[in-house]
Scaffold this motif. Structure first.
Motif, PDB file in Angstrom:
ATOM      1  N   ASP A   3       0.852  -1.188   0.000  1.00  0.00           N
ATOM      2  CA  ASP A   3       0.000   0.000   0.000  1.00  0.00           C
ATOM      3  C   ASP A   3       0.894   1.247   0.000  1.00  0.00           C
ATOM      4  O   ASP A   3       1.779   1.378   0.849  1.00  0.00           O
ATOM      5  CB  ASP A   3      -0.919   0.014   1.225  1.00  0.00           C
ATOM      6  CG  ASP A   3      -1.912   1.158   1.162  1.00  0.00           C
ATOM      7  OD1 ASP A   3      -2.915   1.024   0.442  1.00  0.00           O
ATOM      8  OD2 ASP A   3      -1.679   2.180   1.830  1.00  0.00           O
ATOM      9  N   SER A  61       0.803   5.635  -0.581  1.00  0.00           N
ATOM     10  CA  SER A  61       0.040   6.861  -0.769  1.00  0.00           C
ATOM     11  C   SER A  61       0.980   8.054  -0.654  1.00  0.00           C
ATOM     12  O   SER A  61       1.659   8.219   0.358  1.00  0.00           O
ATOM     13  CB  SER A  61      -1.070   6.979   0.275  1.00  0.00           C
ATOM     14  OG  SER A  61      -1.752   8.223   0.146  1.00  0.00           O
ATOM     15  N   THR A  72      -1.758   7.048  -5.409  1.00  0.00           N
ATOM     16  CA  THR A  72      -1.918   5.900  -4.524  1.00  0.00           C
ATOM     17  C   THR A  72      -1.823   4.606  -5.316  1.00  0.00           C
ATOM     18  O   THR A  72      -2.052   4.565  -6.533  1.00  0.00           O
ATOM     19  CB  THR A  72      -3.282   5.918  -3.794  1.00  0.00           C
ATOM     20  OG1 THR A  72      -4.341   5.792  -4.766  1.00  0.00           O
ATOM     21  CG2 THR A  72      -3.460   7.185  -2.993  1.00  0.00           C
ATOM     22  N   TRP A  73      -1.479   3.559  -4.598  1.00  0.00           N
ATOM     23  CA  TRP A  73      -1.509   2.205  -5.167  1.00  0.00           C
ATOM     24  C   TRP A  73      -1.759   1.230  -4.037  1.00  0.00           C
ATOM     25  O   TRP A  73      -1.204   1.376  -2.935  1.00  0.00           O
ATOM     26  CB  TRP A  73      -0.195   1.851  -5.850  1.00  0.00           C
ATOM     27  CG  TRP A  73      -0.123   0.406  -6.302  1.00  0.00           C
ATOM     28  CD1 TRP A  73      -0.623  -0.107  -7.453  1.00  0.00           C
ATOM     29  CD2 TRP A  73       0.477  -0.677  -5.594  1.00  0.00           C
ATOM     30  NE1 TRP A  73      -0.391  -1.458  -7.516  1.00  0.00           N
ATOM     31  CE2 TRP A  73       0.299  -1.837  -6.383  1.00  0.00           C
ATOM     32  CE3 TRP A  73       1.143  -0.791  -4.372  1.00  0.00           C
ATOM     33  CZ2 TRP A  73       0.753  -3.090  -5.980  1.00  0.00           C
ATOM     34  CZ3 TRP A  73       1.595  -2.037  -3.970  1.00  0.00           C
ATOM     35  CH2 TRP A  73       1.407  -3.172  -4.776  1.00  0.00           C
ATOM     36  N   ASN A  74      -2.600   0.222  -4.309  1.00  0.00           N
ATOM     37  CA  ASN A  74      -2.884  -0.832  -3.340  1.00  0.00           C
ATOM     38  C   ASN A  74      -2.833  -2.176  -4.050  1.00  0.00           C
ATOM     39  O   ASN A  74      -3.411  -2.340  -5.128  1.00  0.00           O
ATOM     40  CB  ASN A  74      -4.257  -0.621  -2.685  1.00  0.00           C
ATOM     41  CG  ASN A  74      -4.543  -1.660  -1.621  1.00  0.00           C
ATOM     42  OD1 ASN A  74      -4.985  -2.764  -1.923  1.00  0.00           O
ATOM     43  ND2 ASN A  74      -4.287  -1.289  -0.368  1.00  0.00           N
ATOM     44  N   ARG A  75      -2.116  -3.109  -3.453  1.00  0.00           N
ATOM     45  CA  ARG A  75      -1.912  -4.407  -4.091  1.00  0.00           C
ATOM     46  C   ARG A  75      -3.228  -5.130  -4.357  1.00  0.00           C
ATOM     47  O   ARG A  75      -3.388  -5.807  -5.381  1.00  0.00           O
ATOM     48  CB  ARG A  75      -1.007  -5.272  -3.205  1.00  0.00           C
ATOM     49  CG  ARG A  75      -0.662  -6.632  -3.778  1.00  0.00           C
ATOM     50  CD  ARG A  75       0.308  -7.366  -2.872  1.00  0.00           C
ATOM     51  NE  ARG A  75      -0.272  -7.554  -1.536  1.00  0.00           N
ATOM     52  CZ  ARG A  75       0.429  -7.968  -0.475  1.00  0.00           C
ATOM     53  NH1 ARG A  75       1.729  -8.209  -0.592  1.00  0.00           N
ATOM     54  NH2 ARG A  75      -0.162  -8.119   0.703  1.00  0.00           N
ATOM     55  N   ASP A  76      -4.198  -5.013  -3.474  1.00  0.00           N
ATOM     56  CA  ASP A  76      -5.469  -5.720  -3.644  1.00  0.00           C
ATOM     57  C   ASP A  76      -6.275  -5.150  -4.813  1.00  0.00           C
ATOM     58  O   ASP A  76      -6.997  -5.877  -5.499  1.00  0.00           O
ATOM     59  CB  ASP A  76      -6.303  -5.636  -2.360  1.00  0.00           C
ATOM     60  CG  ASP A  76      -5.642  -6.377  -1.196  1.00  0.00           C
ATOM     61  OD1 ASP A  76      -4.868  -7.328  -1.476  1.00  0.00           O
ATOM     62  OD2 ASP A  76      -5.878  -6.003  -0.040  1.00  0.00           O
ATOM     63  N   ASN A  81       5.196   0.786  -7.949  1.00  0.00           N
ATOM     64  CA  ASN A  81       4.653   0.025  -6.832  1.00  0.00           C
ATOM     65  C   ASN A  81       5.656  -0.955  -6.217  1.00  0.00           C
ATOM     66  O   ASN A  81       5.378  -1.580  -5.195  1.00  0.00           O
ATOM     67  CB  ASN A  81       3.382  -0.720  -7.245  1.00  0.00           C
ATOM     68  CG  ASN A  81       3.551  -1.579  -8.467  1.00  0.00           C
ATOM     69  OD1 ASN A  81       3.452  -1.084  -9.585  1.00  0.00           O
ATOM     70  ND2 ASN A  81       3.799  -2.877  -8.274  1.00  0.00           N
ATOM     71  N   ASN A 124       2.540   1.159   3.379  1.00  0.00           N
ATOM     72  CA  ASN A 124       1.887   0.037   4.063  1.00  0.00           C
ATOM     73  C   ASN A 124       1.069   0.486   5.268  1.00  0.00           C
ATOM     74  O   ASN A 124       1.000  -0.199   6.294  1.00  0.00           O
ATOM     75  CB  ASN A 124       2.926  -1.004   4.490  1.00  0.00           C
ATOM     76  CG  ASN A 124       3.593  -1.655   3.295  1.00  0.00           C
ATOM     77  OD1 ASN A 124       3.106  -1.560   2.166  1.00  0.00           O
ATOM     78  ND2 ASN A 124       4.721  -2.301   3.522  1.00  0.00           N
ATOM     79  N   GLY A 125       0.467   1.661   5.157  1.00  0.00           N
ATOM     80  CA  GLY A 125      -0.440   2.150   6.186  1.00  0.00           C
ATOM     81  C   GLY A 125       0.221   2.580   7.465  1.00  0.00           C
ATOM     82  O   GLY A 125      -0.464   2.821   8.465  1.00  0.00           O
TER      83      GLY A 125
END
Length: 215
Positions: A41, A43, A53-57, A77, A100-101
């Protein structure tokens, strides 16, 4: 472990005393969070506003603000590096990468990078002022933030600053080069010294202007 990285364009005091990373106006610049863990993750924010932003899910990149239109930005990413394309003056600000949050205030200015915009330097001009024993070479360019001068003798740097004093000599011909630069570009003015006699030095500005730009 907290992974927080901020990138400041001006004013630089927001990131403390860390060495700046410079971006050339109109060129691409990389904002690097410098992380080694596997990313799932990412941002990037400018102040309160998200720019990428990018998120693996989700497996998609989302871009906002200056990154929203066209291909203005590229978020990697795998590394978290955000490439901002065609740097503009209005891109100055404070940037934060959330990885990663994990975002707390535990990390301080020591983890920041400074990013300052710069413009390509101008071609310098060189003047000479001579007497019976020496000549003073003076190099002048359009000065701005981060610009500096240095002098080379036969391709070897011999002095920082915009003036160089050369003593009268009957030695073989030499070249003197004024280097006018900032962290992202430089331009050269070359002068040839022709010692026709041991009584005087004759300076001629070389018709070639050697230009080197680093982007």
């Amino acid at each position: 472990m907290n992974k927080r990285k901020c990138v400041c364009l001006l004013p630089t005091h927001l990131c403390g005393q860390t060495e700046p990373v410079y971006g050339l106006l109109g060129a691409d610049v990389e904002l690097d969070p410098d992380v080694s863990e596997t990313l799932f993750d990412i941002s990037w924010q400018r102040g309160r506003y998200i720019v990428a932003t990018w998120n693996r899910d989700i497996a998609e990149h989302d871009y906002y603000g200056r990154c929203e239109t066209g291909e203005q930005c590229d978020l990697n990413n795998s590394t978290g590096v955000l490439v901002m394309k065609g740097l503009k003056a209005e891109d100055e600000g404070r940037y934060l990468a959330e990885i990663n949050g994990k975002t707390t205030d535990a990390q301080s200015a020591a983890s920041c990078q400074l990013l300052s915009r710069t413009e390509p330097v101008s071609k310098p001009n060189v003047t000479t002022s001579c007497n019976e024993t020496q000549c003073i070479l003076t190099c002048v360019g359009e000065e701005a933030k981060h610009t500096k001068y240095s002098w080379k003798e036969n391709d070897k740097t011999v002095k920082e600053g915009n003036t160089l004093t050369v003593q009268k000599s009957g030695e073989q011909s030499k070249s003197y080069t004024c280097v006018f630069s900032n962290p992202k570009s430089e331009e050269h003015m070359i002068l040839e010294v022709n010692p026709h006699s041991v009584q005087a030095l004759f300076f001629a500005v070389c018709p070639r202007v050697k230009i080197m730009r680093h982007v």
